[in-house]
Design a protein around this motif. Structure first.
Motif: not given
Length: 251
Positions: A125-129, A138-143, A145-147, A241-246
């Motif tokens: 459901f996610d993208k590492v890029e 941090f909210a579910p939408e708009p998506r 994140r990477w998880t 686990s996951g992050v929205t940004e690193i």
């Protein structure tokens, strides 16, 4: 705000426990003009004096400011606090996001070239890029994140390849947490590539000390010159686990 915004209203939700945290005796509202702080002109207040357990609304002719602040003078024998600080103004939707902070070694807004993100596992459901695109959601939408949702592993890693040697001294993890299948990890550590193997970064200091979701988690360490860093996340229980940004910083 990270960028100048049109502001005409501020709402301060003042705490009052009737004991030690009580409404301040006065509040000064100021804005930053790029060189100094100034009182916001033309203020109208409701109520007139600071009052607890409700919104204290301050309106004024529209200003454009990158920063505003409220200076609270404590009541005698008391201290002050807020449950919320809101700033309002007219604008067109969607709101233009603030530019990314300068100096982030991991930032790649275009998705082309370096730096590059990779991971031991990425949810379907996610993208590492999206972990290095400069967007923090941090909210579910708009998506965005990477998880590692649905990962079979008890721990997973997220790596950044800079494409060239960089000096790195700090990493910021904006941890995503939906309080369900994706939660803050039980623990994490930052590693660097020494040319032959991954090594723990020395003297890691983490803030907060325990991983927390829905906020930035900072880890500083002895500066290291490396082409790559990665964060190894130990999942909490059955969640992943996951992050929205690193972000990676040189200091």
């Amino acid at each position: 705000f990270g960028i100048a915004r049109p502001i005409d209203t501020v709402k301060l939700y003042i705490l009052d426990d009737g004991k030690t945290v009580v409404p301040p005796s006065s509040i000064e509202l100021q804005y930053w003009d790029g060189q100094a702080w100034h009182d916001v002109p033309g203020q109208t207040r409701s109520p007139q004096t600071p009052t607890g357990r409700r919104a204290n609304t301050i309106t004024f002719p529209t200003i454009r400011a990158e920063k505003i602040r409220a200076m609270l003078t404590h009541a005698e024998n008391g201290r002050s606090g807020l449950s919320e600080f809101e700033a309002w103004g007219d604008g067109e939707l969607p709101i233009t996001p603030a530019p990314a902070p300068k100096g982030n070694l991991a930032l790649n807004e275009s998705g082309q070239g370096f730096p590059k993100a990779s991971a031991s596992f990425t949810s379907r459901f996610d993208k590492v890029e999206e972990a290095i695109d400069g967007k923090i959601v941090f909210a579910p939408e708009p998506r965005n994140r990477w998880t590692t949702y649905e990962s079979p592993n008890k721990s997973d890693w997220l790596a950044i390849d800079f494409g060239a040697e960089k000096s790195v001294a700090r990493v910021s993890l904006h941890i995503y947490d939906d309080r369900g299948g994706v939660q803050a990890p039980a623990a994490y550590t930052v590693e660097h590539w020494d040319g032959q193997a991954w090594r723990d970064c020395d003297r890691q200091v983490k803030t907060p000390r325990r991983p927390a979701g829905g906020r930035v988690n900072e880890v500083s360490f002895t500066p290291v010159k490396t082409n790559k860093i990665r964060v190894v996340l130990t999942h909490k229980g059955n969640s992943r686990s996951g992050v929205t940004e690193i972000e990676a910083w040189g200091e």
